[in-house]
Design an enzyme around this catalytic site. Structure first.
Site, PDB file in Angstrom:
ATOM      1  N   LYS A  22       0.780  -1.742   0.207  1.00 39.65           N
ATOM      2  CA  LYS A  22       0.066   0.413  -0.062  1.00 39.65           C
ATOM      3  C   LYS A  22       0.721   1.242   0.066  1.00 39.65           C
ATOM      4  O   LYS A  22       1.002   2.384  -0.613  1.00 39.65           O
ATOM      5  CB  LYS A  22      -1.024  -0.060   1.359  1.00 39.65           C
ATOM      6  CG  LYS A  22      -1.283   0.767   1.734  1.00 39.65           C
ATOM      7  CD  LYS A  22      -2.382   1.335   2.921  1.00 39.65           C
ATOM      8  CE  LYS A  22      -2.066   1.829   4.048  1.00 39.65           C
ATOM      9  NZ  LYS A  22      -1.798   3.572   4.353  1.00 39.65           N
ATOM     10  N   ASN A  23       1.627   1.426   0.696  1.00 36.49           N
ATOM     11  CA  ASN A  23       2.551   2.517   1.338  1.00 36.49           C
ATOM     12  C   ASN A  23       4.094   2.917  -0.119  1.00 36.49           C
ATOM     13  O   ASN A  23       4.417   3.567   0.122  1.00 36.49           O
ATOM     14  CB  ASN A  23       3.233   2.693   2.751  1.00 36.49           C
ATOM     15  CG  ASN A  23       2.704   2.281   2.897  1.00 36.49           C
ATOM     16  OD1 ASN A  23       1.409   2.827   3.386  1.00 36.49           O
ATOM     17  ND2 ASN A  23       2.542   2.776   5.189  1.00 36.49           N
ATOM     18  N   CYS A 116      -4.983   7.519   9.244  1.00 37.20           N
ATOM     19  CA  CYS A 116      -5.509   7.388  10.932  1.00 37.20           C
ATOM     20  C   CYS A 116      -4.892   8.442  11.173  1.00 37.20           C
ATOM     21  O   CYS A 116      -4.248   8.749  11.677  1.00 37.20           O
ATOM     22  CB  CYS A 116      -4.276   5.970  10.506  1.00 37.20           C
ATOM     23  SG  CYS A 116      -5.223   4.415  10.157  1.00 37.20           S
ATOM     24  N   ARG A 121       0.774  14.267  13.220  1.00 41.58           N
ATOM     25  CA  ARG A 121       0.702  14.267  12.145  1.00 41.58           C
ATOM     26  C   ARG A 121       0.545  14.808  11.240  1.00 41.58           C
ATOM     27  O   ARG A 121      -0.192  15.414  10.211  1.00 41.58           O
ATOM     28  CB  ARG A 121       0.454  13.084  10.706  1.00 41.58           C
ATOM     29  CG  ARG A 121      -0.392  12.140  11.885  1.00 41.58           C
ATOM     30  CD  ARG A 121      -0.964  10.361  11.535  1.00 41.58           C
ATOM     31  NE  ARG A 121      -0.083   9.740  10.236  1.00 41.58           N
ATOM     32  CZ  ARG A 121      -0.254   8.719   9.321  1.00 41.58           C
ATOM     33  NH1 ARG A 121      -1.687   8.429   9.845  1.00 41.58           N
ATOM     34  NH2 ARG A 121       0.344   8.121   8.205  1.00 41.58           N
ATOM     35  N   ASP A 305       3.799  -0.123  12.036  1.00 41.86           N
ATOM     36  CA  ASP A 305       2.910  -0.496  11.215  1.00 41.86           C
ATOM     37  C   ASP A 305       2.306  -1.533  11.860  1.00 41.86           C
ATOM     38  O   ASP A 305       1.014  -2.539  11.609  1.00 41.86           O
ATOM     39  CB  ASP A 305       2.540  -0.253   9.885  1.00 41.86           C
ATOM     40  CG  ASP A 305       2.336   1.159   9.181  1.00 41.86           C
ATOM     41  OD1 ASP A 305       2.349   1.870  10.523  1.00 41.86           O
ATOM     42  OD2 ASP A 305       2.707   1.822   8.396  1.00 41.86           O
ATOM     43  N   ARG A 397      -8.986   0.325   4.653  1.00 40.18           N
ATOM     44  CA  ARG A 397      -8.026   1.408   4.188  1.00 40.18           C
ATOM     45  C   ARG A 397      -7.043   0.339   3.634  1.00 40.18           C
ATOM     46  O   ARG A 397      -6.480   1.033   2.692  1.00 40.18           O
ATOM     47  CB  ARG A 397      -7.870   2.188   5.879  1.00 40.18           C
ATOM     48  CG  ARG A 397      -8.878   3.390   5.468  1.00 40.18           C
ATOM     49  CD  ARG A 397      -8.563   4.817   6.143  1.00 40.18           C
ATOM     50  NE  ARG A 397      -7.593   4.581   5.609  1.00 40.18           N
ATOM     51  CZ  ARG A 397      -6.091   5.133   6.493  1.00 40.18           C
ATOM     52  NH1 ARG A 397      -6.408   5.008   8.115  1.00 40.18           N
ATOM     53  NH2 ARG A 397      -4.838   5.047   6.166  1.00 40.18           N
TER      54      ARG A 397
HETATM   55  C1  UD1 Z   1       4.394   6.730   6.264  1.00 45.19           C
HETATM   56  C2  UD1 Z   1       3.617   5.443   6.190  1.00 45.19           C
HETATM   57  C3  UD1 Z   1       2.619   5.193   7.381  1.00 45.19           C
HETATM   58  C4  UD1 Z   1       4.093   5.067   8.734  1.00 45.19           C
HETATM   59  C5  UD1 Z   1       4.750   5.876   8.718  1.00 45.19           C
HETATM   60  C6  UD1 Z   1       5.984   6.023   9.859  1.00 45.19           C
HETATM   61  C7  UD1 Z   1       2.058   5.863   4.454  1.00 45.19           C
HETATM   62  C8  UD1 Z   1       0.925   5.639   3.486  1.00 45.19           C
HETATM   63  N1  UD1 Z   1       2.383   5.983   5.648  1.00 45.19           N
HETATM   64  O1  UD1 Z   1       3.563   7.779   7.075  1.00 45.19           O
HETATM   65  O2  UD1 Z   1       2.086   4.254   7.452  1.00 45.19           O
HETATM   66  O3  UD1 Z   1       3.047   4.150   9.728  1.00 45.19           O
HETATM   67  O4  UD1 Z   1       5.684   6.445   7.517  1.00 45.19           O
HETATM   68  O5  UD1 Z   1       6.549   4.524   8.984  1.00 45.19           O
HETATM   69  O6  UD1 Z   1       3.478   5.640   3.575  1.00 45.19           O
HETATM   70  N2  UD1 Z   1       6.150  14.542  11.309  1.00 45.19           N
HETATM   71  C9  UD1 Z   1       6.286  16.055  11.046  1.00 45.19           C
HETATM   72  N3  UD1 Z   1       6.137  16.331  10.267  1.00 45.19           N
HETATM   73  C10 UD1 Z   1       6.037  16.250   9.313  1.00 45.19           C
HETATM   74  C11 UD1 Z   1       6.348  14.735   8.534  1.00 45.19           C
HETATM   75  C12 UD1 Z   1       5.940  14.151   9.575  1.00 45.19           C
HETATM   76  O7  UD1 Z   1       6.226  15.989  12.477  1.00 45.19           O
HETATM   77  O8  UD1 Z   1       6.090  17.554   7.944  1.00 45.19           O
HETATM   78  C13 UD1 Z   1       6.343  13.467  12.273  1.00 45.19           C
HETATM   79  C14 UD1 Z   1       5.781  13.065  12.913  1.00 45.19           C
HETATM   80  O9  UD1 Z   1       4.470  13.561  12.788  1.00 45.19           O
HETATM   81  C15 UD1 Z   1       5.685  11.543  13.434  1.00 45.19           C
HETATM   82  C16 UD1 Z   1       7.210  11.544  12.606  1.00 45.19           C
HETATM   83  O10 UD1 Z   1       7.197  12.568  11.390  1.00 45.19           O
HETATM   84  O11 UD1 Z   1       5.952  11.267  14.322  1.00 45.19           O
HETATM   85  C17 UD1 Z   1       7.509  10.147  10.990  1.00 45.19           C
HETATM   86  O12 UD1 Z   1       5.558  10.344  10.369  1.00 45.19           O
HETATM   87  P1  UD1 Z   1       6.023  10.692   8.416  1.00 45.19           P
HETATM   88  O13 UD1 Z   1       7.535   9.235   8.394  1.00 45.19           O
HETATM   89  O14 UD1 Z   1       5.945  11.508   7.438  1.00 45.19           O
HETATM   90  O15 UD1 Z   1       4.767   9.742   8.221  1.00 45.19           O
HETATM   91  P2  UD1 Z   1       3.761   9.203   7.044  1.00 45.19           P
HETATM   92  O16 UD1 Z   1       4.731   9.295   5.774  1.00 45.19           O
HETATM   93  O17 UD1 Z   1       2.783  10.612   7.102  1.00 45.19           O
END
Ligand code: UD1
Length: 418
Positions: A22-23, A116, A121, A305, A397
């Site tokens: 999915k990711n 989620c 986030r 995850d 999802r």
């Molecule tokens: C992706 C995955 C999700 C997985 C996560 C961590 C997809 C579609 N989703 O989510 O399944 O659980 O990686 O492996 O690929 N953060 C910030 N600012 C930002 C972006 C992120 O502070 O602009 C923080 C987030 O709050 C979190 C951490 O960074 O605490 C990791 O988030 P991130 O790696 O960005 O996860 P996603 O890309 O949302």
């Protein structure tokens, strides 16, 4: 609204074919906006996140067809740079489209994304990265509006290795003028897969899988047919489920290398695991032993995850375990639900303290998010008696044909209307 009705205590045995991740599929779908040529993505899971991403692409004017497990997208007719609120709210990955839409139209407007509810986030790192490439950003009334005259390569240092921000910046940079370097990039295998896809259509990206990614801008991209990597989280969920219920499972189209942190833990738990080519075989016929501690980390550490599913497993191990969630703030919402099933689990801050009980008991519980929901399903399959899992739209999802695959393994699970 739909629910699962599960009668537990059946062993799980048989074979499951793992689908494309999915990711990986979601950012690759977002990337298709960058090219005018036809792209086909193979072995795509039929899940709501994918269907919503396709709806968004169609809303942008792309033509997408999802048939026989493959998605074909033609973006030559894309003519819209705005992603409406109701669609963006359905899917956090809609934010990936910022990078590709701004690259194509030099404009993009998107409502703050959903997904989620597992913590704050934010998308600040995505936006800071895009600004470095020359994008002007306004945030107003729940919308992010972006504009640029042109995109220009730059050096970007991420404050933390965000998966989404790394991917979004890669998408914005592939057709930017000059060279972009992303430092402290996330190293998840799905990022390497995005690089592989982008290079297949003619981009010049290197370094994914390490902390430094270099993108040399190109003018034009082509088309291709692409099979993304297999879904390590789907695979891990079936492995943990089988370990909990007992039985033996063979996963095909699996990649054990991407799951080594989980496989180590499951071996410590007492499971027998064999790996051959793209197959993973797991057998368990006894009470699991606790692994003491599980701590989520960016890849190659234990994946966040799979944290909920692993905690469910710890609930029926002999001995105590501590599970630490380092990535998201509120990723233990399923814990009170597991307690309804008889689990001895206490959450304090980022830690869950679990004292293993011999067996869980069936109960009516609510899925609050995707992976927490999956954890409740496998807990119920292992539990004594009948369970109902409410609000399963979260699970839809991310897991395609979940109940069909589990039934084929011997699980007693049906979907019903509430
Ligand atoms: C992706 C995955 C999700 C997985 C996560 C961590 C997809 C579609 N989703 O989510 O399944 O659980 O990686 O492996 O690929 N953060 C910030 N600012 C930002 C972006 C992120 O502070 O602009 C923080 C987030 O709050 C979190 C951490 O960074 O605490 C990791 O988030 P991130 O790696 O960005 O996860 P996603 O890309 O949302």
């Amino acid at each position: 609204m739909e629910k699962y009705i599960i009668n537990g205590e059946n062993k799980l045995s048989g074979t499951v074919e793992v689908q494309s991740a999915k990711n990986s599929v979601l950012p690759i779908l977002a990337a298709t906006v960058l090219t005018d040529e036809k792209v086909t993505i193979c072995n795509v899971p039929e899940i709501t996140d994918v269907r919503n991403m396709i709806r968004i692409l169609n809303c942008l004017g792309c033509r997408s067809v999802f048939s026989g497990g493959n998605v074909t997208i033609e973006s030559s007719c894309a003519d819209c740079y705005e992603i409406p609120r109701e669609l963006a709210h359905e899917l956090r990955s809609s934010v990936f489209l910022l990078g590709s839409v701004i690259s194509r139209f030099h404009k993009a407007k998107i409502a703050y994304p959903g997904g989620c509810d597992i913590g704050l986030r934010p998308v600040d790192l995505h936006l800071t990265g895009l600004k470095k490439l020359g994008v002007r950003i306004k945030e107003d009334n729940g919308y992010i509006s972006c504009e640029c005259d042109k995109l220009t390569g730059n050096e970007i240092m991420l404050d933390c290795p965000s998966v989404g921000a790394t991917e979004n910046i890669m998408l914005a940079a592939v057709k930017a003028e000059g060279i972009t370097t992303i430092e402290n990039a996330a190293r998840e295998p799905e990022i390497e897969d995005l690089q592989k896809f982008l290079n297949r259509i003619g981009a010049k990206v290197s370094g994914a899988g390490t902390g430094t990614i270099v993108i040399r801008g190109v003018e034009k991209l082509g088309g291709c047919s692409y099979l993304p990597i297999s879904d390590r989280i789907e695979a891990g969920t079936y492995l943990i489920g089988t370990a909990m219920c007992g039985g033996e499972i063979t996963l095909t189209h699996a990649n054990a290398e991407l799951l080594s942190s989980l496989l180590h833990k499951l071996r410590e738990n007492g499971c027998k695991i064999r790996i051959k080519d793209d197959k993973i075989y797991l057998k368990n016929d006894r009470r699991l032993v606790s692994v003491k501690s599980v701590e989520t980390q960016p890849y190659p550490g234990f994946p966040t995850d799979l944290q909920a599913q692993m905690t469910a497993l710890c609930c029926i191990c002999s001995g105590n375990s501590i599970i630490t969630e380092n990535l998201f703030e509120t990723r233990f919402k399923y814990a009170p639900e597991l307690r309804k099933m008889g689990a001895d689990i206490t959450v304090i801050g980022r830690n869950a303290f679990v004292h293993g009980v011999p067996k869980l008991k069936g109960a009516t519980v609510v899925a609050h998010d995707l992976r927490g929901g999956a954890a409740l399903v496998i807990a119920a399959l292992s539990a004594e008696g009948r369970s109902e899992i409410l609000d399963i739209s979260h699970i839809d999802r991310g897991y395609s044909g979940f109940e069909y695959k589990l039934r084929a393994l011997g699980g007693d699970i049906v979907r019903a209307s509430v």
